[in-house]
Design an enzyme around this catalytic site. Structure first.
Site, PDB file in Angstrom:
ATOM      1  N   ARG A 233       2.086 -35.911 -11.449  1.00  0.00           N
ATOM      2  CA  ARG A 233       1.718 -37.462 -10.989  1.00  0.00           C
ATOM      3  C   ARG A 233       2.339 -37.383  -9.701  1.00  0.00           C
ATOM      4  NH1 ARG A 233       0.109 -38.630 -15.480  1.00  0.00           N
ATOM      5  NH2 ARG A 233       1.147 -40.146 -16.583  1.00  0.00           N
ATOM      6  N   ASP A 257      -4.986 -34.196  -8.851  1.00  0.00           N
ATOM      7  CA  ASP A 257      -5.837 -34.664  -9.335  1.00  0.00           C
ATOM      8  C   ASP A 257      -4.724 -36.073  -8.816  1.00  0.00           C
ATOM      9  OD1 ASP A 257      -7.921 -35.677 -11.192  1.00  0.00           O
ATOM     10  OD2 ASP A 257      -6.209 -35.511 -13.222  1.00  0.00           O
ATOM     11  N   GLU A 262      -1.667 -43.748  -5.390  1.00  0.00           N
ATOM     12  CA  GLU A 262      -3.067 -43.633  -5.836  1.00  0.00           C
ATOM     13  C   GLU A 262      -2.993 -45.216  -6.725  1.00  0.00           C
ATOM     14  OE1 GLU A 262      -2.834 -40.755  -9.111  1.00  0.00           O
ATOM     15  OE2 GLU A 262      -3.040 -41.865 -11.064  1.00  0.00           O
ATOM     16  N   HIS A 294      -7.589 -38.733  -9.952  1.00  0.00           N
ATOM     17  CA  HIS A 294      -6.782 -38.598 -11.863  1.00  0.00           C
ATOM     18  C   HIS A 294      -8.180 -38.505 -13.052  1.00  0.00           C
ATOM     19  CE1 HIS A 294      -3.016 -40.081 -13.684  1.00  0.00           C
ATOM     20  NE2 HIS A 294      -3.238 -39.533 -14.330  1.00  0.00           N
TER      21      HIS A 294
HETATM   22  P1  NAI Z   1       5.637 -32.485 -22.609  1.00  0.00           P
HETATM   23  O1  NAI Z   1       6.662 -33.836 -22.264  1.00  0.00           O
HETATM   24  O2  NAI Z   1       4.933 -31.286 -22.995  1.00  0.00           O
HETATM   25  O3  NAI Z   1       5.724 -31.003 -21.481  1.00  0.00           O
HETATM   26  C1  NAI Z   1       6.872 -31.279 -20.037  1.00  0.00           C
HETATM   27  C2  NAI Z   1       7.898 -30.435 -20.326  1.00  0.00           C
HETATM   28  O4  NAI Z   1       8.432 -30.427 -18.413  1.00  0.00           O
HETATM   29  C3  NAI Z   1       8.984 -30.377 -20.662  1.00  0.00           C
HETATM   30  O5  NAI Z   1       8.837 -29.127 -20.914  1.00  0.00           O
HETATM   31  C4  NAI Z   1      10.112 -30.839 -19.800  1.00  0.00           C
HETATM   32  O6  NAI Z   1      10.977 -29.748 -20.599  1.00  0.00           O
HETATM   33  C5  NAI Z   1       9.601 -29.880 -18.235  1.00  0.00           C
HETATM   34  N1  NAI Z   1      10.539 -30.399 -17.569  1.00  0.00           N
HETATM   35  C6  NAI Z   1      11.397 -31.907 -17.741  1.00  0.00           C
HETATM   36  N2  NAI Z   1      12.322 -31.912 -16.410  1.00  0.00           N
HETATM   37  C7  NAI Z   1      11.749 -30.941 -15.875  1.00  0.00           C
HETATM   38  C8  NAI Z   1      12.162 -30.483 -14.363  1.00  0.00           C
HETATM   39  N3  NAI Z   1      13.016 -30.916 -13.453  1.00  0.00           N
HETATM   40  N4  NAI Z   1      11.866 -29.300 -14.141  1.00  0.00           N
HETATM   41  C9  NAI Z   1      10.700 -28.661 -14.471  1.00  0.00           C
HETATM   42  N5  NAI Z   1      10.240 -29.086 -15.964  1.00  0.00           N
HETATM   43  C10 NAI Z   1      10.903 -30.009 -16.236  1.00  0.00           C
HETATM   44  O7  NAI Z   1       4.525 -32.953 -21.708  1.00  0.00           O
HETATM   45  P2  NAI Z   1       2.418 -32.392 -20.812  1.00  0.00           P
HETATM   46  O8  NAI Z   1       2.239 -33.315 -21.699  1.00  0.00           O
HETATM   47  O9  NAI Z   1       3.326 -30.983 -20.832  1.00  0.00           O
HETATM   48  O10 NAI Z   1       2.719 -33.259 -19.509  1.00  0.00           O
HETATM   49  C11 NAI Z   1       3.073 -32.361 -18.740  1.00  0.00           C
HETATM   50  C12 NAI Z   1       2.858 -34.210 -17.374  1.00  0.00           C
HETATM   51  O11 NAI Z   1       1.547 -33.981 -17.158  1.00  0.00           O
HETATM   52  C13 NAI Z   1       3.411 -34.984 -18.037  1.00  0.00           C
HETATM   53  O12 NAI Z   1       4.133 -36.175 -17.519  1.00  0.00           O
HETATM   54  C14 NAI Z   1       2.362 -35.765 -17.346  1.00  0.00           C
HETATM   55  O13 NAI Z   1       2.867 -36.845 -16.127  1.00  0.00           O
HETATM   56  C15 NAI Z   1       1.030 -35.202 -16.615  1.00  0.00           C
HETATM   57  N6  NAI Z   1       0.102 -35.996 -17.469  1.00  0.00           N
HETATM   58  C16 NAI Z   1      -1.283 -35.589 -16.090  1.00  0.00           C
HETATM   59  C17 NAI Z   1      -2.697 -36.037 -16.748  1.00  0.00           C
HETATM   60  C18 NAI Z   1      -3.677 -36.014 -15.692  1.00  0.00           C
HETATM   61  O14 NAI Z   1      -4.642 -36.646 -15.330  1.00  0.00           O
HETATM   62  N7  NAI Z   1      -3.294 -35.997 -14.581  1.00  0.00           N
HETATM   63  C19 NAI Z   1      -2.458 -36.532 -17.977  1.00  0.00           C
HETATM   64  C20 NAI Z   1      -1.849 -35.892 -18.949  1.00  0.00           C
HETATM   65  C21 NAI Z   1       0.130 -35.444 -18.583  1.00  0.00           C
END
Ligand code: NAI
Length: 333
Positions: A233, A257, A262, A294
């Site tokens: 993000r 990305d 954005e 994105h």
């Molecule tokens: P997820 O919920 O499986 O994993 C997120 C991880 O971040 C969890 O393990 C959590 O413990 C950790 N986390 C929380 N607070 C933290 C901190 N302060 N420092 C370090 N780690 C922390 O989410 P997922 O599916 O892996 O997605 C990650 C991110 O990718 C999403 O939040 C979303 O913003 C982004 N995303 C971007 C996309 C794009 O098209 N560019 C598409 C899908 C997701």
């Protein structure tokens, strides 16, 4: 269920119509973003389907509720653009797509690394002009480099595994360590990760705690020439801090990305307009910056899964069958 879909592109309609074939929802596709000025389009629709740059603040949610909407079906995993407290107070149900293709995003992060490292965009443009000089195209072996993964959820874990496959040393930071990552790398404090990584890739959600996780202080901790990748993000990164980092050489490559501001840029063709965002325009002047709009999620597999889960959420809300992936201010489903 009657669903008003905002920020619709042609591919949304293609994949949602396909997923809806046996479900019978009545989807109306609206091109505009959901904003205070467009919310009236949703009057009379019990469900609204929104994307990442739709504005779901308290005034918009209140107008939706007054117009009869009861379900906000997000076609995204992220929900930082929704005022969940306001939704809960109004009694609006918010559902999301918790996972569609973590591979899509992890692979895009890797594509950015390879492309920045081997300067593919520059090389391609040169060859098209019959310039076969290698000056300025020098890259580095990924093998043996240290990659810092911030956030080892579904996407971060896959990304860590791919980078391990390149022969990289994997460092990770996450408040909740995962055994899969412990098996291929080490969890370290964030400061150590910044100190020791050649490449830092962000895969954590945007929360008040992670807002501007990459600020002046984080940049100052990085090794000179660090490659920073953000497919998560935009607001995880303080853009002005990374611009200073690029100017000083502390950041050697930047792959984005997502971008903090954005919402007025991405997902639209602005090629015949003057970009008003000077910070974004400055980013595009660096030879070692790669920006995509994105698109990390954008694979056929992911778009299919998004459509299927979003409509399954609508069905679950309407008749109670299947799983409703609900998000509230204090918990996720
Ligand atoms: P997820 O919920 O499986 O994993 C997120 C991880 O971040 C969890 O393990 C959590 O413990 C950790 N986390 C929380 N607070 C933290 C901190 N302060 N420092 C370090 N780690 C922390 O989410 P997922 O599916 O892996 O997605 C990650 C991110 O990718 C999403 O939040 C979303 O913003 C982004 N995303 C971007 C996309 C794009 O098209 N560019 C598409 C899908 C997701």
């Amino acid at each position: 269920m009657k669903i008003a879909m905002f920020s619709t592109k042609s591919y949304d309609a293609t994949y949602f119509d396909r997923a809806n074939r046996d479900l019978g929802h009545e989807i109306t596709y609206f091109e505009p973003r959901l904003l205070e000025s467009t919310v009236s389009l949703a009057i009379g629709f019990p469900a609204v389907c929104a994307f990442v740059n739709d504005r779901l603040n308290a005034p918009v949610l209140t107008k939706l509720f007054e117009g009869g909407t009861r379900l906000i079906a997000l076609r995204s995993a992220g929900f930082n653009h929704v005022d969940l407290e306001a939704a809960d107070e109004l009694g609006l149900t918010v559902a999301r797509v918790p996972a569609y293709s973590p591979h899509a995003v992890a692979e895009h992060a890797v594509a950015m690394i390879l492309s920045l490292n081997r300067k593919l965009a520059r090389a391609h443009n040169r060859v098209r002009e019959a310039n076969f000089s290698l000056e300025g195209l020098l890259g580095f072996d990924l093998n043996g480099k240290t990659v810092g993964v911030v956030g080892t959820g579904k996407i971060g874990r896959l990304f860590a595994g791919i980078m391990r496959g390149f022969g990289c040393r994997v460092l990770a930071y996450d408040p909740f360590p995962h055994p899969e990552v412990e098996a291929i790398g080490s969890y370290v404090p964030l400061a150590t990760l910044f100190n020791e990584s050649d490449i830092v890739s962000l895969h954590c959600p945007l929360t008040p705690e992670t807002h501007h996780l990459i600020d002046d202080e984080a940049v100052a901790r990085m090794k000179p020439g660090t490659m920073l990748i953000n497919t998560s993000r935009g607001a995880l990164v303080d853009t002005l801090a990374v611009i200073e980092g690029l100017k000083s050489g502390r950041i050697g490559h930047l792959g984005l990305d997502v971008y903090e501001e954005e919402e007025n840029l991405f997902f639209q063709d602005l090629s015949d307009r003057v970009i008003q965002d000077d910070v974004f325009s400055r980013l595009l002047t660096f030879p070692n910056v790669l920006v995509t709009g994105h698109q990390a999620f954008f694979t056929a597999e992911a778009v299919t899964a998004i459509a299927e889960t979003t409509l399954a959420n609508a069905t679950a809300f309407e008749d109670g069958t299947g799983t409703l992936h609900r998000v509230t201010a204090d918990k996720l489903a």
